[in-house]
Motif scaffolding. Structure first.
Motif, PDB file in Angstrom:
ATOM      1  N   VAL A  82      -1.389   0.385  -7.326  1.00 52.96           N
ATOM      2  CA  VAL A  82      -1.571  -0.932  -7.829  1.00 52.96           C
ATOM      3  C   VAL A  82      -1.571  -1.969  -6.253  1.00 52.96           C
ATOM      4  CG1 VAL A  82      -0.930  -2.850  -9.178  1.00 52.96           C
ATOM      5  CG2 VAL A  82      -0.335  -0.572  -9.810  1.00 52.96           C
ATOM      6  N   HIS A  83      -2.749  -2.291  -5.827  1.00 52.78           N
ATOM      7  CA  HIS A  83      -2.823  -2.990  -4.537  1.00 52.78           C
ATOM      8  C   HIS A  83      -2.266  -4.320  -5.048  1.00 52.78           C
ATOM      9  CE1 HIS A  83      -5.388  -4.869  -1.319  1.00 52.78           C
ATOM     10  NE2 HIS A  83      -4.308  -4.561  -0.863  1.00 52.78           N
ATOM     11  N   THR A  84      -1.157  -4.681  -4.111  1.00 55.41           N
ATOM     12  CA  THR A  84      -0.466  -5.931  -4.227  1.00 55.41           C
ATOM     13  C   THR A  84      -0.192  -6.545  -2.721  1.00 55.41           C
ATOM     14  OG1 THR A  84       1.529  -4.625  -4.035  1.00 55.41           O
ATOM     15  CG2 THR A  84       0.610  -5.296  -6.414  1.00 55.41           C
ATOM     16  N   PRO A  85      -1.349  -7.228  -2.211  1.00 56.53           N
ATOM     17  CA  PRO A  85      -1.356  -7.738  -0.891  1.00 56.53           C
ATOM     18  C   PRO A  85      -0.414  -8.907  -0.682  1.00 56.53           C
ATOM     19  CG  PRO A  85      -3.624  -8.173  -1.827  1.00 56.53           C
ATOM     20  CD  PRO A  85      -2.594  -7.305  -2.573  1.00 56.53           C
ATOM     21  N   GLY A  86       0.187  -9.263   0.548  1.00 58.87           N
ATOM     22  CA  GLY A  86       1.140 -10.237   0.621  1.00 58.87           C
ATOM     23  C   GLY A  86       2.155 -10.063   1.625  1.00 58.87           C
ATOM     24  N   HIS A  87       2.909  -9.108   1.136  1.00 55.41           N
ATOM     25  CA  HIS A  87       3.829  -8.439   2.073  1.00 55.41           C
ATOM     26  C   HIS A  87       3.304  -8.056   3.387  1.00 55.41           C
ATOM     27  CE1 HIS A  87       7.849  -7.594   3.485  1.00 55.41           C
ATOM     28  NE2 HIS A  87       7.856  -6.137   3.397  1.00 55.41           N
ATOM     29  N   THR A  88       2.346  -7.225   3.133  1.00 53.06           N
ATOM     30  CA  THR A  88       1.434  -6.662   3.954  1.00 53.06           C
ATOM     31  C   THR A  88       0.042  -6.637   3.351  1.00 53.06           C
ATOM     32  OG1 THR A  88       1.581  -4.287   3.523  1.00 53.06           O
ATOM     33  CG2 THR A  88       3.038  -5.075   5.094  1.00 53.06           C
ATOM     34  N   PRO A  89      -1.059  -6.587   4.215  1.00 53.10           N
ATOM     35  CA  PRO A  89      -2.388  -6.808   3.528  1.00 53.10           C
ATOM     36  C   PRO A  89      -2.549  -5.405   2.679  1.00 53.10           C
ATOM     37  CG  PRO A  89      -2.685  -7.253   5.983  1.00 53.10           C
ATOM     38  CD  PRO A  89      -1.189  -6.630   5.640  1.00 53.10           C
ATOM     39  N   GLY A  90      -2.175  -3.979   2.885  1.00 58.01           N
ATOM     40  CA  GLY A  90      -2.270  -2.887   1.982  1.00 58.01           C
ATOM     41  C   GLY A  90      -1.164  -2.608   1.125  1.00 58.01           C
ATOM     42  N   HIS A  91      -0.194  -3.703   0.764  1.00 60.22           N
ATOM     43  CA  HIS A  91       0.878  -3.011   0.241  1.00 60.22           C
ATOM     44  C   HIS A  91       0.682  -2.428  -1.246  1.00 60.22           C
ATOM     45  CE1 HIS A  91       4.727  -3.219  -2.105  1.00 60.22           C
ATOM     46  NE2 HIS A  91       5.180  -3.438  -1.100  1.00 60.22           N
ATOM     47  N   LEU A  92       1.435  -1.602  -1.625  1.00 62.68           N
ATOM     48  CA  LEU A  92       0.956  -0.636  -2.724  1.00 62.68           C
ATOM     49  C   LEU A  92       2.071  -0.707  -3.642  1.00 62.68           C
ATOM     50  CD1 LEU A  92      -1.261   2.377  -1.770  1.00 62.68           C
ATOM     51  CD2 LEU A  92      -2.007   0.331  -2.856  1.00 62.68           C
ATOM     52  N   CYS A  93       2.147  -0.921  -5.175  1.00 62.65           N
ATOM     53  CA  CYS A  93       2.978  -0.545  -5.878  1.00 62.65           C
ATOM     54  C   CYS A  93       2.371   0.721  -6.572  1.00 62.65           C
ATOM     55  CB  CYS A  93       3.249  -1.541  -7.046  1.00 62.65           C
ATOM     56  SG  CYS A  93       4.095  -3.050  -6.369  1.00 62.65           S
ATOM     57  N   PHE A  94       3.265   1.557  -7.401  1.00 63.26           N
ATOM     58  CA  PHE A  94       2.876   2.603  -8.239  1.00 63.26           C
ATOM     59  C   PHE A  94       3.505   2.385  -9.810  1.00 63.26           C
ATOM     60  CE2 PHE A  94       2.490   4.020  -3.943  1.00 63.26           C
ATOM     61  CZ  PHE A  94       1.249   4.555  -3.876  1.00 63.26           C
ATOM     62  N   ALA A  95       2.594   2.589 -10.770  1.00 59.31           N
ATOM     63  CA  ALA A  95       2.839   2.566 -12.049  1.00 59.31           C
ATOM     64  C   ALA A  95       2.501   3.862 -12.572  1.00 59.31           C
ATOM     65  CB  ALA A  95       1.828   1.520 -12.816  1.00 59.31           C
ATOM     66  N   GLU A  96       3.671   4.199 -13.246  1.00 58.68           N
ATOM     67  CA  GLU A  96       3.695   5.567 -13.728  1.00 58.68           C
ATOM     68  C   GLU A  96       3.513   5.518 -15.224  1.00 58.68           C
ATOM     69  OE1 GLU A  96       3.692   9.512 -14.529  1.00 58.68           O
ATOM     70  OE2 GLU A  96       5.216   8.237 -15.797  1.00 58.68           O
ATOM     71  N   ARG A  97       2.206   6.136 -15.645  1.00 63.13           N
ATOM     72  CA  ARG A  97       1.955   5.667 -17.117  1.00 63.13           C
ATOM     73  C   ARG A  97       2.697   6.701 -18.067  1.00 63.13           C
ATOM     74  NH1 ARG A  97      -4.849   4.724 -16.681  1.00 63.13           N
ATOM     75  NH2 ARG A  97      -4.465   3.395 -15.108  1.00 63.13           N
ATOM     76  N   ARG A  98       3.058   7.710 -17.769  1.00 64.22           N
ATOM     77  CA  ARG A  98       3.709   8.683 -18.586  1.00 64.22           C
ATOM     78  C   ARG A  98       5.173   8.051 -19.081  1.00 64.22           C
ATOM     79  NH1 ARG A  98       7.342  13.054 -17.353  1.00 64.22           N
ATOM     80  NH2 ARG A  98       7.004  12.628 -15.323  1.00 64.22           N
TER      81      ARG A  98
ATOM     82  N   PHE B 138       7.998   1.557 -12.871  1.00 64.50           N
ATOM     83  CA  PHE B 138       7.120   0.862 -11.932  1.00 64.50           C
ATOM     84  C   PHE B 138       7.831   0.538 -10.611  1.00 64.50           C
ATOM     85  CE2 PHE B 138       5.686  -3.153 -10.069  1.00 64.50           C
ATOM     86  CZ  PHE B 138       4.080  -2.983 -10.170  1.00 64.50           C
ATOM     87  N   PHE B 139       7.413   1.346  -9.854  1.00 61.12           N
ATOM     88  CA  PHE B 139       7.855   1.570  -8.242  1.00 61.12           C
ATOM     89  C   PHE B 139       7.223   0.529  -7.564  1.00 61.12           C
ATOM     90  CE2 PHE B 139       7.934   5.702 -10.182  1.00 61.12           C
ATOM     91  CZ  PHE B 139       9.079   6.047  -9.944  1.00 61.12           C
ATOM     92  N   SER B 140       8.140  -0.562  -7.099  1.00 57.39           N
ATOM     93  CA  SER B 140       7.648  -1.818  -6.844  1.00 57.39           C
ATOM     94  C   SER B 140       7.710  -2.218  -5.350  1.00 57.39           C
ATOM     95  CB  SER B 140       8.331  -2.821  -7.256  1.00 57.39           C
ATOM     96  OG  SER B 140       9.675  -3.047  -6.957  1.00 57.39           O
TER      97      SER B 140
END
Length: 351
Positions: free
Chosen positions: A189-205, A209-211
């Motif tokens: 999940v691309h979540t720019p702000g803290h850095t331009p390419g910051h990523l979170c990861f959502a585990e659907r199973r 939510f790794f923030s």
């Protein structure tokens, strides 16, 4: 908000490193210390993969103590660095990417990041430390810093030498991409702000939510402008939009990179949004009271966690560049205007 990382929270209050924890039958958190930093540690996450081996989310600060904590943590769960098949990195900061080069050299694991942060890391690793120092000093001078104070705060080139040895990722992860962790359904999940390419990861199973640093349980991440922002960059606007993008994720638990795990993603997003709106109001009042001020000057009129006179070096840089990020959003909203010239000053917009 409900604290679920109770051992992490207890260790935080005791000012100690939290334990390695098994969070699921196939998932562990491993704390890696950050030297001389109030955040104290980064939580890396180890995943058992179908077919054997481990995956790692973030690596920790590059130091001998950090390497020891990571390798001993992996050993405590019955693994080792040689078992790592791949590394997901939430963003480019040294406490997340720092050990990736050592991990890749020791294991052959691939390293994956968002392209926006990969571009920055590539520039850092191909630009000399002296050039990076000069660029940061010039940027601070452009925010109103006296050059002598900017030079003192940034320090010598040796302070940035480690950042020029960081691993350049060999895999790119765009928004929505599935991570190559067999047995897991981790989506970037691309979540720019803290850095331009910051990523979170959502585990659907599992709904985990790794923030990363995007949503932390106690503090707001630093949202700053920088030499790479350009004159029209809007990191705070990006961050607030990214918060709304994850607000309604149906997370069973939030696993951040710092502090402790928790439930209540929606409430925490609302709290972070309200914090920055309050900060924007405070800054608007400061500009009203001190027109024709630079971000360097305005930072001294805001509320911080300690008296402004105690701020220096990297802490002062973060404060000033965070102030500039807030000024940029006020300007984008049409509430303030900047003067022309190499060092703009700010006043309220005519209403």
């Amino acid at each position: 908000m409900e604290i679920t990382g109770t051992a992490q929270h207890a260790a935080w209050e005791a000012r100690t490193l939290p334990p390695v924890e098994q969070l699921r039958p196939d998932l562990w958190s491993i704390p890696v210390p950050i030297p001389h930093n109030p955040l104290r540690y980064v939580s890396t996450y180890a995943f058992a993969l179908d077919g054997g081996g481990l995956g790692l989310l973030d690596t920790g600060w590059e130091s001998d103590d950090g390497w020891r904590a990571l390798t001993e943590g992996l050993a405590s769960i019955g693994g080792g660095v040689g078992d790592l098949r791949g590394v997901l990195v939430t963003h480019l900061h040294f406490d997340h990417l720092g050990l990736a080069a050592r991990v890749r050299e020791a294991s052959g694991a691939w390293v994956a990041m968002h392209p926006a942060d990969v571009d920055i890391v590539r520039r850092l690793t191909t630009t000399g430390a002296r050039s990076a120092v000069d660029g940061e000093v010039d940027f601070l001078v452009g925010l109103g810093a006296p050059r002598e104070e900017a030079l003192s705060d940034v320090g010598g080139a040796e302070n940035l030498a480690g950042f020029h040895r960081m691993a350049v990722a060999d895999r790119l992860l765009e928004d929505g991409a599935r991570a190559d962790f067999p047995g897991w359904d981790l989506r970037a999940v691309h979540t720019p702000g803290h850095t331009p390419g910051h990523l979170c990861f959502a585990e659907r199973r599992t709904g985990l939510f790794f923030s990363g640093d995007h949503v932390l349980p106690r503090i707001s991440p630093n949202i700053s402008s920088g030499p790479g922002s350009g004159p029209t960059g809007d990191p705070l606007g990006d961050f607030l939009s990214s918060l709304q993008a994850v607000r309604d994720v149906a997370a069973t638990e939030v696993l951040p990179a710092h502090e402790w795990r928790f439930r209540g993603l929606t409430d925490r997003v609302d709290s972070l949004t309200a914090h920055h709106e309050h900060r924007l109001t405070e800054l608007l009042d400061a500009i009203r009271a001190h027109p024709n001020s630079t971000p360097w000057d305005l930072a001294s009129h805001l509320t911080w966690s300690r008296p402004w006179e105690q701020y220096a070096r990297r802490m002062r840089i973060f404060a000033v560049t965070e102030t500039d990020a807030h000024v940029r959003l006020l300007a984008r909203r049409g509430l303030v205007v900047g003067s022309d010239g190499p060092v703009p000053t700010w006043t309220l917009a005519a209403r």
